[in-house]
Scaffold this active site. Structure first.
Site, PDB file in Angstrom:
ATOM      1  N   ARG A  47      24.034 -20.412  15.228  1.00  0.00           N
ATOM      2  CA  ARG A  47      24.981 -19.310  15.428  1.00  0.00           C
ATOM      3  C   ARG A  47      25.148 -18.560  14.111  1.00  0.00           C
ATOM      4  NH1 ARG A  47      24.264 -20.120  19.987  1.00  0.00           N
ATOM      5  NH2 ARG A  47      25.753 -20.464  21.697  1.00  0.00           N
ATOM      6  N   GLU A  48      25.309 -17.242  14.210  1.00  0.00           N
ATOM      7  CA  GLU A  48      25.696 -16.443  13.050  1.00  0.00           C
ATOM      8  C   GLU A  48      27.224 -16.307  13.055  1.00  0.00           C
ATOM      9  OE1 GLU A  48      21.762 -16.332  13.539  1.00  0.00           O
ATOM     10  OE2 GLU A  48      22.984 -15.278  15.007  1.00  0.00           O
ATOM     11  N   ARG A  52      35.267 -13.371   7.609  1.00  0.00           N
ATOM     12  CA  ARG A  52      36.251 -12.320   7.314  1.00  0.00           C
ATOM     13  C   ARG A  52      37.599 -12.994   7.157  1.00  0.00           C
ATOM     14  NH1 ARG A  52      37.107  -6.574   8.360  1.00  0.00           N
ATOM     15  NH2 ARG A  52      39.276  -6.209   8.922  1.00  0.00           N
ATOM     16  N   ARG A  75      37.529   4.828  12.616  1.00  0.00           N
ATOM     17  CA  ARG A  75      37.021   3.463  12.711  1.00  0.00           C
ATOM     18  C   ARG A  75      35.570   3.492  13.158  1.00  0.00           C
ATOM     19  NH1 ARG A  75      39.971   0.760   9.344  1.00  0.00           N
ATOM     20  NH2 ARG A  75      42.067   0.152  10.076  1.00  0.00           N
ATOM     21  N   ALA A  92      48.249  -2.235   8.724  1.00  0.00           N
ATOM     22  CA  ALA A  92      47.426  -3.445   8.663  1.00  0.00           C
ATOM     23  C   ALA A  92      46.711  -3.542   7.333  1.00  0.00           C
ATOM     24  CB  ALA A  92      46.399  -3.448   9.799  1.00  0.00           C
ATOM     25  N   GLU A 108      51.241  -3.097   2.590  1.00  0.00           N
ATOM     26  CA  GLU A 108      50.526  -2.150   3.431  1.00  0.00           C
ATOM     27  C   GLU A 108      51.473  -1.115   4.040  1.00  0.00           C
ATOM     28  OE1 GLU A 108      47.337  -1.790   3.691  1.00  0.00           O
ATOM     29  OE2 GLU A 108      46.840  -3.544   2.481  1.00  0.00           O
ATOM     30  N   GLU A 112      50.158   2.585   3.441  1.00  0.00           N
ATOM     31  CA  GLU A 112      49.611   3.276   4.607  1.00  0.00           C
ATOM     32  C   GLU A 112      50.600   4.198   5.312  1.00  0.00           C
ATOM     33  OE1 GLU A 112      46.064   0.254   6.006  1.00  0.00           O
ATOM     34  OE2 GLU A 112      47.878   0.324   7.222  1.00  0.00           O
ATOM     35  N   GLU A 158      39.879   3.522  -1.767  1.00  0.00           N
ATOM     36  CA  GLU A 158      39.400   2.663  -0.683  1.00  0.00           C
ATOM     37  C   GLU A 158      38.874   3.485   0.490  1.00  0.00           C
ATOM     38  OE1 GLU A 158      42.444  -0.102   0.442  1.00  0.00           O
ATOM     39  OE2 GLU A 158      42.629  -0.949  -1.569  1.00  0.00           O
ATOM     40  N   GLU A 160      40.442   5.560   2.360  1.00  0.00           N
ATOM     41  CA  GLU A 160      41.388   5.606   3.472  1.00  0.00           C
ATOM     42  C   GLU A 160      41.898   7.031   3.655  1.00  0.00           C
ATOM     43  OE1 GLU A 160      43.456   1.177   3.480  1.00  0.00           O
ATOM     44  OE2 GLU A 160      44.402   2.780   2.336  1.00  0.00           O
TER      45      GLU A 160
END
Length: 205
Positions: A47-48, A52, A75, A92, A108, A112, A158, A160
């Site tokens: 399995r891969e 994260r 996204r 998030a 965040e 954000e 980043e 964003e």
């Protein structure tokens, strides 16, 4: 009937593991085996695994105005679908080493959306895609005032580019119902709000 959860991590045997990609994220390949429900051993298979780290997501909610703040941003994973790849999401961010989920939420919130949460209610923790990813989400509802909320935010270094929107709770819940909001964290949080809204508005204990 046998009860669930008869097996544990110690029942899994990893015969070999190697990193096949290392970039912003990491991908490992594993050779493993584990017992089967019928008593036999599973033959060794591969399995891969997408490595994260954990993340924290927050639904900003104003119980006085009965409004939420949702963030619109691009996204890549939504490209190629019959929809816009600009999604409406929660506040998030990835949990950095040594940070608590509550600390991530406050960091965040500022970066954000320019928001500070006066209270954070834990909704749940959930595995995003355990068939191939290690990511765990810590999900919260955060108390805010929407009086001056909204605008453009994000960390430019980043890459964003975030627009914070203020919606009535009813409108946000309706967007879940009709599919305009179709990412897991936002769906779970808004459905939780739908169930807990009256309690929160009567007195956020």
């Amino acid at each position: 009937m046998t009860k669930p959860f008869q097996f544990k991590t110690s029942d899994v045997s990893v015969e070999k593991r190697e990193t096949v990609f290392q970039g912003f994220f990491r991908m490992d390949k594993l050779w493993l085996t584990h017992p089967r429900f019928d008593g036999r051993d599973m033959p060794v298979f591969t399995r891969e695994l997408f490595i994260r780290g954990d993340a924290t997501c927050v639904l900003p909610y104003d119980p006085e105005r009965d409004e939420v703040v949702l963030l619109e941003q691009f996204r890549l994973g939504a490209m190629g679908r019959a929809q816009s790849p600009w999604l409406l999401e929660l506040v998030a961010g990835m949990n950095e080493e040594g940070e608590t989920p509550e600390e991530v939420a406050q960091r965040e919130g500022q970066e954000e959306a320019g928001l500070t949460f006066s209270k954070l209610d834990k909704i749940c923790e959930y595995l995003v895609s355990p068939g191939g990813s290690t990511e765990l989400i810590h999900l919260y509802c955060g108390r805010i005032s929407t009086e001056s909320a909204g605008g453009l935010f994000g960390m430019e270094h980043e890459h964003e580019d975030i627009r914070a929107h203020v919606f009535s709770s009813e409108e946000a819940i309706a967007m879940v119902r009709d599919g305009r909001i179709n990412n897991a964290a936002a769906i779970i949080a808004l459905q939780w709000l739908q169930l807990n809204r009256t309690r929160i508005r009567e007195g956020w204990d």
